[in-house]
Enzyme design. Structure first.
Site, PDB file in Angstrom:
ATOM      1  N   HIS A  57      47.761  11.460   4.285  1.00 53.26           N
ATOM      2  CA  HIS A  57      48.416  11.630   2.994  1.00 53.26           C
ATOM      3  C   HIS A  57      47.354  11.751   1.898  1.00 53.26           C
ATOM      4  CE1 HIS A  57      48.034   7.105   3.081  1.00 53.26           C
ATOM      5  NE2 HIS A  57      47.548   7.371   1.878  1.00 53.26           N
TER       6      HIS A  57
HETATM    7  P1  TYD Z   1      51.114   3.533   5.505  1.00 49.46           P
HETATM    8  O1  TYD Z   1      51.053   4.156   4.164  1.00 49.46           O
HETATM    9  O2  TYD Z   1      51.855   4.252   6.576  1.00 49.46           O
HETATM   10  O3  TYD Z   1      49.627   3.240   6.016  1.00 49.46           O
HETATM   11  P2  TYD Z   1      48.437   4.278   6.334  1.00 49.46           P
HETATM   12  O4  TYD Z   1      48.476   5.306   5.265  1.00 49.46           O
HETATM   13  O5  TYD Z   1      47.219   3.439   6.304  1.00 49.46           O
HETATM   14  O6  TYD Z   1      48.641   4.860   7.677  1.00 49.46           O
HETATM   15  O7  TYD Z   1      51.699   2.074   5.319  1.00 49.46           O
HETATM   16  C1  TYD Z   1      52.213   1.323   6.392  1.00 49.46           C
HETATM   17  C2  TYD Z   1      53.373   0.465   5.897  1.00 49.46           C
HETATM   18  O8  TYD Z   1      52.917  -0.497   4.952  1.00 49.46           O
HETATM   19  C3  TYD Z   1      54.445   1.278   5.210  1.00 49.46           C
HETATM   20  O9  TYD Z   1      55.702   0.707   5.597  1.00 49.46           O
HETATM   21  C4  TYD Z   1      54.218   1.040   3.739  1.00 49.46           C
HETATM   22  C5  TYD Z   1      53.633  -0.353   3.718  1.00 49.46           C
HETATM   23  N1  TYD Z   1      52.685  -0.594   2.639  1.00 49.46           N
HETATM   24  C6  TYD Z   1      52.998  -1.518   1.657  1.00 49.46           C
HETATM   25  O10 TYD Z   1      54.085  -2.124   1.656  1.00 49.46           O
HETATM   26  N2  TYD Z   1      52.109  -1.769   0.666  1.00 49.46           N
HETATM   27  C7  TYD Z   1      50.899  -1.147   0.635  1.00 49.46           C
HETATM   28  O11 TYD Z   1      50.085  -1.423  -0.272  1.00 49.46           O
HETATM   29  C8  TYD Z   1      50.582  -0.186   1.653  1.00 49.46           C
HETATM   30  C9  TYD Z   1      49.274   0.556   1.645  1.00 49.46           C
HETATM   31  C10 TYD Z   1      51.504   0.062   2.633  1.00 49.46           C
END
Ligand code: TYD
Length: 142
Positions: A57
């Site tokens: 992303h």
């Molecule tokens: P995600 O954005 O998929 O992680 P990455 O980009 O590292 O692969 O996030 C995983 C999960 O955590 C998703 O359900 C959103 C949640 N999340 C939060 O609640 N707060 C945060 O600060 C972050 C980064 C993710």
């Protein structure tokens, strides 16, 4: 800490933190805006399963600094024109990820703990999760 603006890399801006070491070991402390922005949120990624790629992303506004405090992982950064990869494997080095940069993290070592310092609270509307949409938004900014 010294912002390292002379890296050969264009996208992979690294910050070298000053470790406070003594005979007991090392410590890195970050305060206020030392990473280039006021730190509003901190999270860490750990126990990443083998073969997994995370991220995939970009953020419209959010700025982040990532530190592999233990172990290592590889970041791919993409600004819509150029792609770079950087291996993070040093708890005294932070990778600056500006807004509108597509990122993918892979090749996590089993012990990797990836600490992320963020400029804003979590906001799903700030995410661009579709690569083609990212390219369109980057082009519109040019
Ligand atoms: P995600 O954005 O998929 O992680 P990455 O980009 O590292 O692969 O996030 C995983 C999960 O955590 C998703 O359900 C959103 C949640 N999340 C939060 O609640 N707060 C945060 O600060 C972050 C980064 C993710």
């Amino acid at each position: 800490m010294t912002p390292d603006s002379h890296e050969a890399a264009v996208l992979a801006q690294l910050i070298h933190f000053t470790p406070r070491g003594d005979e007991r070991g090392s410590l890195v402390a970050l305060e206020d805006c030392e990473v280039g922005f006021p730190i509003r949120r901190v999270y860490h990624i750990f126990h990443t399963a083998p073969g997994v790629t995370r991220g995939l992303h970009a953020h419209r506004d959010l700025r982040q600094v990532a530190v592999a405090v233990t172990g290592s992982c590889t970041f791919l950064l993409d600004n819509g024109r150029t792609r770079e990869t950087v291996r993070l494997d040093d708890p005294t080095v932070g990778l600056v990820i500006q807004s509108m940069i597509w990122r993918e993290m892979s090749d996590f070592s089993p012990d990797c703990v990836l600490l992320v310092l963020a400029s804003h609270n979590y906001d799903e509307s700030d995410y661009i999760r579709d690569y083609d949409q990212f390219r369109r938004e980057v082009s519109a900014l040019a």
